[in-house]
Design a protein around this motif. Structure first.
Motif, PDB file in Angstrom:
ATOM      1  N   TYR A 109       0.831  -1.123  -0.025  1.00 24.79           N
ATOM      2  CA  TYR A 109      -0.048  -0.034   0.079  1.00 24.79           C
ATOM      3  C   TYR A 109       0.933   1.266   0.272  1.00 24.79           C
ATOM      4  N   LEU A 110       0.629   2.284  -0.963  1.00 24.89           N
ATOM      5  CA  LEU A 110       1.200   3.688  -0.916  1.00 24.89           C
ATOM      6  C   LEU A 110       0.575   4.430   0.125  1.00 24.89           C
ATOM      7  N   VAL A 111       1.548   5.148   0.972  1.00 23.09           N
ATOM      8  CA  VAL A 111       0.730   5.580   2.006  1.00 23.09           C
ATOM      9  C   VAL A 111       1.456   7.304   2.041  1.00 23.09           C
ATOM     10  N   ASP A 112       0.909   7.985   2.387  1.00 25.33           N
ATOM     11  CA  ASP A 112       1.663   9.266   2.644  1.00 25.33           C
ATOM     12  C   ASP A 112       2.261   9.635   3.807  1.00 25.33           C
ATOM     13  N   ASP A 113       2.281   8.901   5.043  1.00 27.88           N
ATOM     14  CA  ASP A 113       2.690   8.937   6.380  1.00 27.88           C
ATOM     15  C   ASP A 113       2.773   7.676   6.860  1.00 27.88           C
ATOM     16  N   VAL A 114       4.119   6.990   6.955  1.00 30.63           N
ATOM     17  CA  VAL A 114       4.122   5.754   7.184  1.00 30.63           C
ATOM     18  C   VAL A 114       3.890   5.270   8.546  1.00 30.63           C
ATOM     19  N   GLN A 115       4.431   6.604   9.487  1.00 31.45           N
ATOM     20  CA  GLN A 115       4.335   6.152  10.887  1.00 31.45           C
ATOM     21  C   GLN A 115       2.588   6.258  11.224  1.00 31.45           C
ATOM     22  N   ARG A 116       2.132   7.263  10.645  1.00 37.35           N
ATOM     23  CA  ARG A 116       0.561   7.102  10.851  1.00 37.35           C
ATOM     24  C   ARG A 116       0.034   5.803  10.356  1.00 37.35           C
ATOM     25  N   ALA A 117       0.481   5.517   9.185  1.00 38.16           N
ATOM     26  CA  ALA A 117      -0.330   4.248   8.877  1.00 38.16           C
ATOM     27  C   ALA A 117      -0.156   2.826   9.809  1.00 38.16           C
ATOM     28  N   ILE A 118       1.524   2.758  10.347  1.00 36.75           N
ATOM     29  CA  ILE A 118       1.565   1.963  11.373  1.00 36.75           C
ATOM     30  C   ILE A 118       0.957   2.101  12.543  1.00 36.75           C
ATOM     31  N   ASP A 119       0.760   3.124  13.084  1.00 38.13           N
ATOM     32  CA  ASP A 119      -0.167   3.443  14.191  1.00 38.13           C
ATOM     33  C   ASP A 119      -1.399   3.007  13.998  1.00 38.13           C
TER      34      ASP A 119
END
Length: 127
Positions: free
Chosen positions: A12-22
């Motif tokens: 998945y392409l995400v704009d904010d990796v840490q936000r996606a992890i959380d």
């Protein structure tokens, strides 16, 4: 734990990796396998390996400009009690992209991660 060669991997392409992890670890029960945030993270849930690629990752840079928006594809997560999951997620402030849909195979609802990627929660019908 699932052996690496037995994972089904999705990027998945995400704009904010840490936000996606959380989001995925807090809301959907994933665990972090590796993280190189802010560029990339590798998270798992059972046999699903979800690769979260931020704008600086090689995976995101390899994507053609005309294919960079989230589509109708989605990961499909089986849950035991869909009603309880919907309540839990709503209580956490998660909004849904669809109404609850029932069919002969079971019930489902769609939500999105913070980058807009679709996730289907599915409870199989009892036979």
């Amino acid at each position: 734990m699932t052996a690496p060669e037995q994972y089904a991997s999705v990027r998945y392409l995400v704009d904010d990796v840490q936000r996606a992890i959380d989001f995925y670890t807090t809301q959907l029960g994933f665990t972090v396998n590796t993280s190189a945030a802010p560029a990339f993270a590798d998270i798992v849930r059972g046999p699903l390996r979800l690769l979260l690629s931020g704008p600086a990752s090689s995976g995101a840079r390899a994507t053609p400009d005309d294919a960079s928006t989230a589509g109708r594809n989605r990961i499909h997560l089986i849950v035991e009690d869909l009603d309880a999951e919907i309540t839990r997620l709503r209580d956490q402030g998660v909004s849904f992209r669809s109404d609850l849909v029932s069919g002969p195979g079971g019930r489902q609802i769609l939500l999105t991660d913070p980058a807009g990627n679709l996730i289907e929660l599915f409870q199989p019908a009892q036979h």
